[in-house]
Design a protein around this motif. Structure first.
Motif, PDB file in Angstrom:
ATOM      1  N   VAL A  35      61.522  43.399  67.397  1.00  0.00           N
ATOM      2  CA  VAL A  35      60.503  44.297  66.856  1.00  0.00           C
ATOM      3  C   VAL A  35      59.955  45.088  68.023  1.00  0.00           C
ATOM      4  CG1 VAL A  35      58.264  44.493  65.737  1.00  0.00           C
ATOM      5  CG2 VAL A  35      59.892  42.793  64.945  1.00  0.00           C
ATOM      6  N   ILE A  36      60.052  46.391  67.937  1.00  0.00           N
ATOM      7  CA  ILE A  36      59.636  47.248  69.037  1.00  0.00           C
ATOM      8  C   ILE A  36      58.601  48.244  68.542  1.00  0.00           C
ATOM      9  CG2 ILE A  36      61.485  48.950  68.692  1.00  0.00           C
ATOM     10  CD1 ILE A  36      61.637  49.072  71.799  1.00  0.00           C
ATOM     11  N   VAL A 189      59.403  47.440  75.545  1.00  0.00           N
ATOM     12  CA  VAL A 189      60.401  47.883  76.518  1.00  0.00           C
ATOM     13  C   VAL A 189      61.722  48.097  75.781  1.00  0.00           C
ATOM     14  CG1 VAL A 189      61.601  47.362  78.673  1.00  0.00           C
ATOM     15  CG2 VAL A 189      59.245  46.556  78.318  1.00  0.00           C
ATOM     16  N   ILE A 190      62.094  49.350  75.594  1.00  0.00           N
ATOM     17  CA  ILE A 190      63.247  49.672  74.761  1.00  0.00           C
ATOM     18  C   ILE A 190      64.544  49.158  75.363  1.00  0.00           C
ATOM     19  CG2 ILE A 190      64.569  51.580  73.754  1.00  0.00           C
ATOM     20  CD1 ILE A 190      61.876  53.125  73.666  1.00  0.00           C
ATOM     21  N   SER A 191      64.699  49.261  76.665  1.00  0.00           N
ATOM     22  CA  SER A 191      65.935  48.804  77.298  1.00  0.00           C
ATOM     23  C   SER A 191      66.133  47.311  77.109  1.00  0.00           C
ATOM     24  CB  SER A 191      65.917  49.137  78.788  1.00  0.00           C
ATOM     25  OG  SER A 191      64.826  48.505  79.441  1.00  0.00           O
ATOM     26  N   LEU A 296      68.641  56.318  73.931  1.00  0.00           N
ATOM     27  CA  LEU A 296      68.034  55.518  72.871  1.00  0.00           C
ATOM     28  C   LEU A 296      66.511  55.537  72.981  1.00  0.00           C
ATOM     29  CD1 LEU A 296      68.606  53.597  70.499  1.00  0.00           C
ATOM     30  CD2 LEU A 296      68.558  51.709  72.138  1.00  0.00           C
ATOM     31  N   GLU A 297      66.001  55.526  74.191  1.00  0.00           N
ATOM     32  CA  GLU A 297      64.550  55.498  74.379  1.00  0.00           C
ATOM     33  C   GLU A 297      63.907  56.748  73.797  1.00  0.00           C
ATOM     34  OE1 GLU A 297      61.251  54.863  77.911  1.00  0.00           O
ATOM     35  OE2 GLU A 297      63.359  54.361  78.220  1.00  0.00           O
ATOM     36  N   GLU A 298      64.507  57.901  74.048  1.00  0.00           N
ATOM     37  CA  GLU A 298      63.953  59.143  73.519  1.00  0.00           C
ATOM     38  C   GLU A 298      63.979  59.153  71.998  1.00  0.00           C
ATOM     39  OE1 GLU A 298      64.856  63.936  73.855  1.00  0.00           O
ATOM     40  OE2 GLU A 298      65.495  62.599  75.463  1.00  0.00           O
ATOM     41  N   SER A 299      65.056  58.624  71.438  1.00  0.00           N
ATOM     42  CA  SER A 299      65.183  58.575  69.992  1.00  0.00           C
ATOM     43  C   SER A 299      64.122  57.676  69.370  1.00  0.00           C
ATOM     44  CB  SER A 299      66.584  58.072  69.611  1.00  0.00           C
ATOM     45  OG  SER A 299      66.727  58.012  68.213  1.00  0.00           O
ATOM     46  N   VAL A 300      63.902  56.509  69.976  1.00  0.00           N
ATOM     47  CA  VAL A 300      62.915  55.569  69.447  1.00  0.00           C
ATOM     48  C   VAL A 300      61.503  56.098  69.621  1.00  0.00           C
ATOM     49  CG1 VAL A 300      61.922  53.269  69.763  1.00  0.00           C
ATOM     50  CG2 VAL A 300      64.401  53.562  69.724  1.00  0.00           C
ATOM     51  N   LEU A 301      61.226  56.686  70.765  1.00  0.00           N
ATOM     52  CA  LEU A 301      59.883  57.211  71.005  1.00  0.00           C
ATOM     53  C   LEU A 301      59.515  58.302  70.006  1.00  0.00           C
ATOM     54  CD1 LEU A 301      59.743  57.363  74.908  1.00  0.00           C
ATOM     55  CD2 LEU A 301      58.489  55.818  73.403  1.00  0.00           C
ATOM     56  N   ALA A 302      60.527  59.045  69.551  1.00  0.00           N
ATOM     57  CA  ALA A 302      60.265  60.073  68.548  1.00  0.00           C
ATOM     58  C   ALA A 302      59.773  59.456  67.245  1.00  0.00           C
ATOM     59  CB  ALA A 302      61.523  60.896  68.301  1.00  0.00           C
TER      60      ALA A 302
END
Length: 334
Positions: A35-36, A189-191, A296-302
C-alpha cells in the motif's frame, strides 16, 4: 487463490475527520501486497483497522479467514506486526525484549533470532534505550519475523534503515514470500514497493485510487526520451513528433537546433507503446536516441493529486488532515 486479507468498504471517522472512505481490497495468500501513498493518506489507519487495534466505523475485514473483530490471541500469534510508530521498552536488552515477545507470539525456531540479528548487524546485548533509531527499527523487524508468521503486517518497515539494510530487508521479504508467507506492507517510497511487491494499492486521502500489479503500473508509466537528428528542420521534426500524440501517447516537450551544427535535438515524454514511435523515426538520420526506463514514480505521483488540484494545495490540505486525524487516532487508541 485464498485470501489472507479481505477488506470490504472500510470507513473510519475520528470525530469530524473521515480518515478512510470505503477502502476495499484483497491480499492473496503467499503474495507481497504493498500500500503506497503520501503521509496522511490512511495507510496506518488501514493497518490498525485490519488488526482490530482500532474499530472501523463501518465495513469489515477478514484476516487469515477470521473476522478481524474477533482477533483473539490465537489469530494474533499467526501475525507479525511492525507498527509505524515503534515504541519499545528501553530498560532491558534487545535479547530480553525479544524473548518477552517470543513468549507472547509463540514458538521461535532455535537460533532464528540470532540469525536475523546477525543479518541486520544488530547487537542484542545492548540496552534498548542506547540503540539508535535505525537499530531500534531492526529490533522491530526481528520481532515481526522471528516466529515465521503466516502473515506479516509491516508499516513503513525501512524507516530509519541505511540503504544496505533496506536491501537486506527486501531480501528477507522475498524469502518470506518464497516460503509461502503473506506480506502486507505500507510505504511512501515507490522504489521500495517496486522491488518488493507483487501487487500495489495506491491510497490517497483515505481512498483506494487503484489496485494493480507492479508490471501493470510499469506498462502505463511515463518514459522520457531525447533524440538528435541531422538533415531535418526543427519545425519538421516537431510536426513529425506531434503527429504521434494520439497514436503513441507522445508529447513533445522541446525541439531545438544545435548552434553551429546541422542537427536538431528534441525531448519528449512517451506514455504509449514504443513501436509506433520507432517506426516514425526510423527514416531519420539519428545521431543520438535515449529512451529511459519507465518512470514508475512519476506515474504514481500523478495519482496522488486529485484532478484540478495543484500539488502544492494537495500537500497543504493533506498535512492539515494528517494532524487532525493523528490527534484523534491517538486519543482513541489510549
Amino acid at each position: 487463490m485464498d485470501a489472507a486479507i479481505e477488506a470490504v468498504e472500510i470507513t473510519k471517522h475520528f470525530g469530524s475527520t473521515q480518515a478512510l472512505h470505503g477502502v476495499t481490497f484483497t491480499v492473496p495468500r503467499g503474495s507481497v501486497f504493498g500500500v503506497i501513498g503520501p503521509n496522511g493518506a490512511g495507510k496506518t489507519t488501514t493497518m490498525r483497522a485490519l488488526l482490530d487495534i482500532i474499530r472501523p466505523s463501518s465495513g469489515h475485514a477478514t484476516v487469515l479467514g477470521t473476522d478481524s473483530r474477533n482477533a483473539g490471541p490465537e489469530l494474533r500469534r499467526r501475525i507479525g506486526f511492525l507498527p509505524g510508530e515503534l515504541i519499545l521498552e528501553g530498560r532491558i536488552t534487545g535479547r530480553k525484549l525479544l524473548q518477552h515477545y517470543a513468549d507472547i507470539s509463540g514458538p521461535v525456531r532455535t537460533g532464528h533470532i540470532d540469525e536475523l540479528a546477525e543479518r541486520f548487524h544488530l547487537d542484542l546485548g545492548q540496552p534498548v534505550r542506547k540503540l539508535s533509531r535505525g537499530n531500534k527499527q531492526k529490533l522491530g523487524i526481528v520481532q515481526a519475523f522471528m516466529h515465521e508468521p503466516e502473515l506479516l503486517v509491516l508499516d513503513e518497515p525501512t524507516s530509519g534503515l541505511d540503504p544496505l539494510m533496506q536491501q537486506e530487508f527486501l531480501l528477507l521479504v522475498k524469502e518470506a514470500r518464497d516460503a509461502g508467507q503473506t506480506v502486507f506492507l505500507s510505504s511512501h517510497v515507490i522504489s521500495e514497493i517496486q522491488q518488493a511487491a507483487d501487487e500495489v494499492a495506491i491510497l490517497r486521502d483515505g481512498r483506494i485510487i487503484t489496485v494493480a500489479s507492479v508490471e501493470a503500473l510499469r506498462q502505463t508509466a511515463v518514459r522520457h526520451l531525447r533524440m538528435t537528428a541531422t538533415g531535418i528542420r526543427p519545425a519538421d521534426l516537431a510536426g513529425l513528433l506531434g503527429g504521434l500524440a494520439g497514436m503513441a501517447g507522445l508529447v513533445c516537450t522541446a525541439v531545438t537546433s544545435q548552434t553551429g551544427a546541422a542537427a536538431t535535438e528534441a525531448t519528449a515524454t512517451l506514455e504509449g507503446a514504443i513501436q509506433p514511435f520507432i517506426q516514425a523515426v526510423s527514416t531519420l538520420s539519428l545521431t543520438d536516441l535515449v529512451l529511459e526506463e519507465p518512470d514508475l514514480e512519476e506515474s504514481v505521483l500523478a495519482l496522488y493529486t486529485a484532478p484540478g488540484e495543484s500539488a502544492e494545495s494537495h500537500r497543504a490540505a493533506r498535512a492539515t488532515r494528517k494532524v487532525r486525524g493523528t490527534r484523534a487516532e491517538r486519543k482513541e487508541s489510549k
